[in-house]
Each structure stands twice: as C-alpha cells, then as structure tokens.
Design a protein around this motif. Structure first.
Motif, PDB file in Angstrom:
ATOM      1  N   THR A   1       0.779  -1.248  -0.044  1.00  0.00           N
ATOM      2  CA  THR A   1       0.016   0.132  -0.196  1.00  0.00           C
ATOM      3  C   THR A   1       0.971   1.433   0.170  1.00  0.00           C
ATOM      4  OG1 THR A   1      -1.956  -1.063   0.992  1.00  0.00           O
ATOM      5  CG2 THR A   1      -1.981   1.316   1.237  1.00  0.00           C
ATOM      6  N   ASP A   2       1.935   1.284   0.697  1.00  0.00           N
ATOM      7  CA  ASP A   2       3.067   2.354   0.717  1.00  0.00           C
ATOM      8  C   ASP A   2       3.483   2.457  -0.510  1.00  0.00           C
ATOM      9  OD1 ASP A   2       2.652   2.393   4.054  1.00  0.00           O
ATOM     10  OD2 ASP A   2       3.224   4.172   3.306  1.00  0.00           O
ATOM     11  N   GLU A   3       4.028   1.313  -1.003  1.00  0.00           N
ATOM     12  CA  GLU A   3       4.714   1.296  -2.254  1.00  0.00           C
ATOM     13  C   GLU A   3       3.815   1.980  -3.384  1.00  0.00           C
ATOM     14  OE1 GLU A   3       7.501   1.509  -3.271  1.00  0.00           O
ATOM     15  OE2 GLU A   3       7.827   0.654  -5.162  1.00  0.00           O
ATOM     16  N   LEU A   4       2.471   1.445  -3.419  1.00  0.00           N
ATOM     17  CA  LEU A   4       1.728   2.164  -4.569  1.00  0.00           C
ATOM     18  C   LEU A   4       1.340   3.742  -4.299  1.00  0.00           C
ATOM     19  CD1 LEU A   4      -0.888  -0.708  -4.455  1.00  0.00           C
ATOM     20  CD2 LEU A   4       0.288   0.085  -6.473  1.00  0.00           C
ATOM     21  N   LEU A   5       1.333   4.028  -3.008  1.00  0.00           N
ATOM     22  CA  LEU A   5       1.293   5.455  -2.800  1.00  0.00           C
ATOM     23  C   LEU A   5       2.434   6.221  -3.316  1.00  0.00           C
ATOM     24  CD1 LEU A   5      -0.234   5.540   1.158  1.00  0.00           C
ATOM     25  CD2 LEU A   5      -1.150   6.706  -1.041  1.00  0.00           C
ATOM     26  N   ARG A   6       3.578   5.627  -3.052  1.00  0.00           N
ATOM     27  CA  ARG A   6       4.992   6.218  -3.451  1.00  0.00           C
ATOM     28  C   ARG A   6       4.860   6.153  -4.801  1.00  0.00           C
ATOM     29  NH1 ARG A   6       9.313   5.377  -5.978  1.00  0.00           N
ATOM     30  NH2 ARG A   6       8.705   3.212  -6.487  1.00  0.00           N
TER      31      ARG A   6
END
Ligand code: HEM
Length: 314
Positions: free
Chosen positions: A188-193
């Motif tokens: 989820t954080d990688e998709l946000l980045r």
C-alpha cells in the motif's frame, strides 16, 4: 489547521489527531471492505465499469463520513462539487475554473452547516467540538478544519485508490501478490509512492535560504513536488519499479512535518480495504479500456478507470 504555523497550529492539530486516534478506524476499514465487496458484486458481470466513479468514490465518501459521524451526501452530486473545487486549485493557470469553484465552495459550506444537527452523534466531529473549549480552540476554526478534512480526505483517497488499482493493472500478478498480509501493508505504501495523487504543495519561505545554489528570499513561495521526490534515485533504488516489499520507503505522498496528512492512518486503512475487497471478487479485475485523466496540476489520478471482471477472451 492547514493554514496556521506552529505554535498557533498546535492546539487544533492536536485536538484533531487525538480525536482521530479515538475513532474505531478498524471498524471503518471493515465497513469499507464490505462496501467494496457489495459494489464489486454489482459489477461482477458487467462488460465495463468505471472503478473511480463506481467504487473508489462511494467507498471513500462513506469512510470519511463514518469517521466524522455524519450522513453521506449523494455520491454523484458531491463528486461534482469536489471536482469543481479541485479544478479551482489550478485557478492560477486557468482563471475560468475560479467561478465554478467558488460556487461549489458555497454549496459545500451549506452541506457542512447541515451537520450542525449531527454533532451529537458519535464521531470525530462531535469529539472535537466537545473538546474545543478545553483546548482553547474557537468553533469557527473547527468547522473550517472539518471542511478541509472532509474535502482533502475524500478527494485524495479517491485519487490514491484509482492510482493504486491502475498501477496494479499495469503490473500483472501484483494485485494477486497482495493477498499476503505483509505485502498488503508494504505494498500500500509502495503504491502511494509509485503514483501518489498529491503532486505537490506550496510554502512561503520565512527566512532567506540557499538551496542548491539558488537563493530563496523571505516571503517567496516555494512549490515542492512530492511526485518528483518520490522517484528520486538517490532515495529509492529502481524508483520507476513497483516493489511491493520496498523497505525503507520514506515517500512523501502523505506529506511531511507539521502539516503531514493527519488522516494518514485512515488513508492506508481505506486503500487496503479497497484492495482486500477487490481480492475477494470471484474473478480478478482487468482493464476494459484506456484510463482518462483530466489535466490538473495538483491532484493526479485517472478520473475514469474502466475495468471488468469478465475473463479475457481466449
Ligand atoms: C491516500 C489518501 C491521502 C493522501 C494521498 C493524502 C495526502 C496528504 C498530503 C500530501 C498532505 C500534506 C499537504 C501539505 O503539506 O501541504 C495532507 C494533509 C492533510 N490531510 Fe491527507 N491525504 C490522504 C487522506 C486523508 C484522509 C482520509 C484525511 C481525513 C479524513 C486527510 C486529512 C488531511 C488533513 C486534515 C490535512 C492537513 C493537515 C495539516 O495541514 O495540518 N487526508 N494529506
């Protein structure tokens, strides 16, 4: 909250962040999974549906309203107002978007005044109002911040969800890998980045500053581009790759410092809930047409993201 500097900002920001933590965020996440499953079931056999309008928008709106403890307005009607306000953020480049944005702002203010009667319902809004006097915060500041939170929380969550699903569609197998709970969190954080919706923000410089050989004078406005920073090769190895277990991942998609996103916890919970709900569909989703983006400087995401659950023709 958004327009004050510490120390003036501190009491109101603290009031909101404490109230945030006191809400049943996991319960809001569970409800968002159920909302997603219900919507997904509705389109299970459709040749095409628009993920942004039909899934991301209602799920985000219901989640933010549950957080606040208010009834959600009709989704399509509110989406039109929110879109006009978003376009208005580019009024410096496109003066013609200013008037419709001012009209939309008026309508959103009317909607929010209607919440006055909802303030006895449990939720973030009633908690911040109850704590205002003790925290030394005036009621108008609360209503102002509630408006920012409502609009910022809704539109960014829609954008982050649409970007996330678009990126997952472009990386075959990536959505399936997120069944692993560890990957669901880091992914989820990688998709946000990888493709965060908020491209940048501005700040006014408070003292003469030198950066990279440029002088910024006191009072000058600085535009910082989160989108570019998130692809900085000095911070992220292979920045253009989607690495679902990337660690560390100090991206800036939720801001940084005293104005960092106060809804970050809920933002992550709702994105994870949407992906969990999608993963529970009997067939995996796949693209049903090209995405379409309205040209905007501030918030970037596919306004239309056509998907289908029908298997691809052999
Ligand atoms: C994935 C979804 C989200 C993204 C990408 C996002 C992103 C951001 C960013 C980048 C900022 C900093 C802006 C700046 O520094 O100028 C911010 C601030 C803020 N966000 Fe979010 N946000 C999200 C969801 C939410 C949610 C769900 C809420 C609340 C329900 C929320 C409420 C706020 C508020 C109130 C601020 C202003 C904080 C302050 O100025 O002190 N956001 N957000």
């Amino acid at each position: 909250m958004q327009n004050l500097d510490p120390p003036e900002q501190t009491p109101i920001r603290r009031l909101f962040t404490t109230a945030f933590r006191d809400q049943d965020l996991d319960g809001i996440g569970d409800a968002a999974v159920a909302d997603t499953r219900e919507l997904v079931a509705k389109y299970a056999d459709a040749p095409e549906f628009d993920f942004t309008a039909e899934v991301a928008r209602p799920v985000a709106l219901f989640a933010v309203c549950r957080l606040l403890g208010v009834d959600p307005p009709p989704v399509a009607q509110f989406a039109a107002l929110s879109d006009a306000l978003l376009r208005g953020m580019d009024a410096g480049l496109l003066p013609e978007v200013r008037e419709p944005a001012l009209a939309a702002r008026e309508k959103v203010s009317e909607l929010i005044s209607g919440w006055y009667h909802a303030t006895r319902r449990p939720g973030l809004l009633s908690q911040v109002l109850a704590g205002a006097e003790r925290a030394g915060v005036q009621e108008p500041e609360i209503w102002n911040s509630a408006r920012v939170l409502f609009l910022a929380g809704y539109s960014t969550t829609v954008g982050a969800a649409a970007n996330a699903v678009h990126a997952l569609m472009e990386h075959p197998g990536a959505l399936e890998r997120m069944r692993d709970p560890r990957l669901l969190a880091s992914g989820t954080d990688e998709l946000l980045r990888f493709d965060g919706p908020v491209q940048g923000t501005t700040r006014a410089c408070v003292e003469r500053t030198e950066i990279g050989g440029s002088t910024i004078e006191r009072g000058q406005l600085v535009l910082m581009l989160f989108g570019a920073a998130n692809r900085d090769p000095e911070q992220f190895a292979c920045p253009d790759d989607l690495v679902l277990d990337r660690s560390p991942n100090r991206h800036l998609s939720l801001g940084w410092g005293p104005h960092a996103c106060s809804g970050a916890m809920l933002a992550r919970i709702v994105i994870r809930a949407l992906l969990t709900g999608l993963l529970q569909s009997p067939q995996p989703p796949r693209p049903a047409g090209p995405p379409w983006r309205e040209r905007r400087a501030t918030l970037r995401y596919p306004d239309r993201l056509p998907l289908t659950f029908r298997p691809a023709p052999v």
